[in-house]
Design an enzyme around this catalytic site. Sequence first.
Site, PDB file in Angstrom:
ATOM      1  NE  ARG A 256      -3.660  -2.405   2.232  1.00  0.00           N
ATOM      2  CZ  ARG A 256      -4.651  -2.710   3.066  1.00  0.00           C
ATOM      3  NH1 ARG A 256      -4.984  -1.856   4.035  1.00  0.00           N
ATOM      4  NH2 ARG A 256      -5.309  -3.839   2.933  1.00  0.00           N
ATOM      5  NE  ARG A 271      -1.290   4.486   9.126  1.00  0.00           N
ATOM      6  CZ  ARG A 271      -2.578   4.201   8.933  1.00  0.00           C
ATOM      7  NH1 ARG A 271      -2.996   3.894   7.728  1.00  0.00           N
ATOM      8  NH2 ARG A 271      -3.431   4.226   9.926  1.00  0.00           N
ATOM      9  CB  SER A 346     -11.220  -4.466   7.988  1.00  0.00           C
ATOM     10  OG  SER A 346     -11.743  -3.216   8.278  1.00  0.00           O
TER      11      SER A 346
END
Length: 421
Positions: A256, A271, A346
């Site tokens: 990402r 992250r 999630s």
Amino acid sequence: MLAMEFIRAHPDQVRRAAALKGEEAPVDQLLEVDRRWREMTAAAETSRAEQNALSKQFGSSREQTLLPRMRELSAQAKALIAQADALSRERDELLLQIPNVFHETVPIGATADDNVVVREWGTQPSFGFTVRTHYDIGEALGIMDFERAARVAGSRFAFLKGEGARLERAMVQFMLDLHTREHGYTEVLAPFLVNTAAMFGTGQLPKFGDDAFRVQGRDLWLIPTAEVPVTNLHREEMLDAAQLPLNYVAYSPCFRSEAGSAGKDTRGYIRLHQFSKVELVKLVEPDASLGALEELTGQAEEVLRRLGLHYRVLSMCTGDMGFGQYKKYDLEAWAPGLGRYLEVSSCSVFSDFQARRANLRYRPGPGESPRYLHTLNGSALALTRTLDCVLETYQQPDGSVTVPDALRSYLPGVDYLRGGV
RNA sequence: GGAAGGGUGGCUGAGUGGUCGAAAGCGCCCGCCUGCUAAGCGGGUAGGUGGUCUGAAACUGCCUCCCGGGUUCGAAUCCCGGCCCUUCCGCCA
């Protein structure tokens, strides 16, 4: 994407859903283009119909006097169809920008503060000493290295070394074994690069291309999650109802760009541009999808329970939900060193939003018409942050880390991490 | 990377310019027959998207034979480009 038919019938619901999700949705523009498309299509088809009739007649009769009129109709139809095609392309582009609606049980809200805690498991552990963060622990033990990673790849990358690398591998294997042996999932090792069509299928494109890495000069993207290849696994297929539900579990690295998160979570193994994840994907019949979401969420939670990590489950509010999601739960595990919860999973249901884009269909019964599947996915779990929580939860006063029972068989001979190889 | 062949409905597989959305078979559905889930007989059975209609049903138009262009009054069929598959060669882990 939503069915055009649905948007025509329920424009207010679509507008409201977009507004509550905080998305710009060109609903009015879409309806107008759609109206014009239908108008133009009708005209084009009338012309084509006459042409086809004459053509059929000519096929048998070879009546030469028909030719001038046929040429005329041909030209006219071509022009009208070109206009209709342009409108149809415009309509499809707009359609791809309309977010999914959401289920009635989703809390209404704008920000993360409006998410609702639906349950908690365990409690925050207390320590008789000053707790440390995972990156302090990891760097002290020599099992995490951010500095050298920065030199090799840049910021937001990490090396795991020795027991750190082994720990992550052990956790991946533990999760895969749990889901395949006890939860009935089929393991998949998927491509880590996918084409543009697949990215459209799951909804990363057209709106969120900036979040992904693209291979230069090729129609390939690094997957931001295994959801992309695995949800697209059966694209363009016609499945039998008897095959459903399909349950897949896939380990993959995830890439990402973190384009919009400058300055956020810059420290630690939280992250990164690349992280490991074990992902669950379910393809189910429409009626089963909400139940499947509860099941899938429970299966992700089971990982945390086995690891003995305190966590909570949040029902995500409209404003914190994704573009294509119909309902979503986040799992947040407690990181004692950081003193906050970290999102480790999630779990979402998309209704037929992705299935429509990826053309995932099944035949409900013999002789029945095809229907779109419902798709679900959930992390179970994201390795980086779960690993952080393990390090921080199981840390000892002397700086070592106890290996959770569930992982012992995957790290033979290592009961404590002390910085060994 | 080079050469050759190929991509047709849920599946297998015919079809080289018009009466083809497409033979045949399989599968599936309905019915018949046979005193017991088989065989046989008859019929039906692609998807998408519009229109008529309050809606359903029904009827009906258009599109779709890998994708995108082109030729033609007309393309599954001919031409060009792309993607994918198979085989052989080369290369490589």
